[in-house]
Design an enzyme around this catalytic site. Sequence first.
Site, PDB file in Angstrom:
ATOM      1  N   GLU A 274      -1.326 -10.525  -4.879  1.00 56.58           N
ATOM      2  CA  GLU A 274       0.115 -10.515  -4.621  1.00 56.58           C
ATOM      3  C   GLU A 274       0.711 -11.909  -4.757  1.00 56.58           C
ATOM      4  O   GLU A 274       1.876 -12.052  -5.126  1.00 56.58           O
ATOM      5  CB  GLU A 274       0.401  -9.936  -3.236  1.00 56.58           C
ATOM      6  CG  GLU A 274      -0.087  -8.498  -3.030  1.00 56.58           C
ATOM      7  CD  GLU A 274       0.389  -7.524  -4.092  1.00 56.58           C
ATOM      8  OE1 GLU A 274       1.429  -7.782  -4.728  1.00 56.58           O
ATOM      9  OE2 GLU A 274      -0.284  -6.497  -4.294  1.00 56.58           O
ATOM     10  N   HIS A 277       1.821 -12.294  -8.309  1.00 48.93           N
ATOM     11  CA  HIS A 277       3.136 -11.693  -8.536  1.00 48.93           C
ATOM     12  C   HIS A 277       4.243 -12.607  -8.030  1.00 48.93           C
ATOM     13  O   HIS A 277       5.234 -12.879  -8.727  1.00 48.93           O
ATOM     14  CB  HIS A 277       3.230 -10.355  -7.801  1.00 48.93           C
ATOM     15  CG  HIS A 277       2.560  -9.209  -8.487  1.00 48.93           C
ATOM     16  ND1 HIS A 277       2.837  -8.850  -9.786  1.00 48.93           N
ATOM     17  CD2 HIS A 277       1.635  -8.312  -8.043  1.00 48.93           C
ATOM     18  CE1 HIS A 277       2.118  -7.785 -10.126  1.00 48.93           C
ATOM     19  NE2 HIS A 277       1.367  -7.443  -9.090  1.00 48.93           N
ATOM     20  N   GLU A 303       1.711  -8.000 -14.094  1.00 46.27           N
ATOM     21  CA  GLU A 303       0.347  -7.735 -13.647  1.00 46.27           C
ATOM     22  C   GLU A 303      -0.630  -8.766 -14.220  1.00 46.27           C
ATOM     23  O   GLU A 303      -1.660  -9.049 -13.598  1.00 46.27           O
ATOM     24  CB  GLU A 303      -0.080  -6.318 -14.034  1.00 46.27           C
ATOM     25  CG  GLU A 303       0.653  -5.213 -13.299  1.00 46.27           C
ATOM     26  CD  GLU A 303       0.481  -5.264 -11.788  1.00 46.27           C
ATOM     27  OE1 GLU A 303      -0.468  -5.906 -11.300  1.00 46.27           O
ATOM     28  OE2 GLU A 303       1.315  -4.664 -11.089  1.00 46.27           O
TER      29      GLU A 303
END
Length: 513
Positions: A274, A277, A303
């Site tokens: 995460e 991201h 991604e």
Amino acid sequence: MASTDGSDPEAADGSGSEAYDDLVERYGRATYLGDANAVLSWDQEVMMPEGGTPARSKQRGAVSAVAHDVLVGEETAEALDALEGADLADEEAAVVREIRREHERNVRVPTDLVEEISTATSEAHPIWQEAKESDDFEAFAPTLDRLLDLKRRYADHVDPDADPYATLFADYEPHLDLSTAEDVLEELRAGLVPLIEAIGDSAAEPYALAGTFPEADQLELTREALETLGYDFERGRLDTAPHPFSTGTQFDARVTTRFDEAEPFDSLASTIHEFGHANYTLGLPRGEYGSPLGEHRGLTVHESQSRLFENHVGRSEPFWKLFVDRFDDHHGTDLTPRQAYEAANRVYDDNLIRVEADELTYHLHIVLRFEIERDLVAGDLDVAEVPAVWNDRMEEYLGVRPDTDAEGCLQDIHWSHGSFGYFATYSLGSVLAAQLYAAAEAEIDGLDERIATGEFGALHEWLAENVHEHGCRYRTDELIERATGEPLTAEYFLEYAERKFGELYDLDRYGEH
């Protein structure tokens, strides 16, 4: 508007025109509303009291409807018509291209359907969560049926002549077609299955960590990992959620994680995922917020950033040379860097949970979901059949059968979001991550040594210059070629996987000895 190619946008005919300025202003309003809706969604999954869903679903539905009306409104259409054939600077042409695509897709979709989808997905989240907790697929099945019907109707409005699953896939990856995803998944299956089988036959036993690792200690460690990697807590935060996710803007990009007290490497890997991201989101141009130039370039690229940090950094031997002492301090262990590296990279072909899967079997999880989604959207698979089909394919692809639907078809949150067509981007992103990392290694002197000493600046700078700062200026294929010098290919990932796991599992066929 800023220019990264040295040109003067104001010098081009049509730049600064009333039509262009109005178009960007209207798109910005739709963007701000969408981002507000994302905050409402984050709050629902992280902070909102359980009883808040009836109001929240109406709030999110209303915001979605207003944003949709702004994007498809007559004024937006008129501005686009006025700019047809205009002599625009490159960045302006990219802005118009991206807005035109969004307008043309969305103008075909009735506002009441947009509102109904948003309301339904908001209502679906607690139903999915409760069904998962109680291991009751039947409780979620009617909701899944409703969401499939809504998304089929949506796809039919966007393009009644197209494969509806291809239409839904294009919401997440607008510039790589579905056949590209199918080819990549097939190439990964062909390359990974024999590698996984060879690992299963190997006598090598990489180090395995056992014990109980309190959630509080894992939380402290994941926060330290984020700080080590360079996460900006001034523009972000770390929370827990039933399913890890990241959301936000270049001014506020938040991450969530979850914990299993028997598996401390899982929470660390998902948090670093995460981070990738959020790092991309925070790296988007701040001065372009509200414009396509300030938005991410689709889910394949997004991604790629999460998988790059999760696997090529967070599961690398240099990272564990840097981080093992911190792991030991928090968990009372006494691991060597090599032991930590091995434990973080063990291949478990019997792992039921996608987000806890190793780098190799992970993609068989994606293939399974991709196939089931295609059949569901096409109407070739009934919702009631999902648990049995899921379990059969899990047994076929991974040699393990879930004992519960909570460990099987209810494990992912995506269907409760109505996110049909999303899963393939995980594998596309993994392939692109390997290609990008290879390009970065070729250009950054001593990248492994930098990571081992906690110097991430050069990698952040390379990713910013080659990916983040461009926003949506380039199509996905163009961005990939500019960053790596060649089109998207699975070769780098397969070579990386064979080299890494060949060495870990002492495979003469794959490893370099």
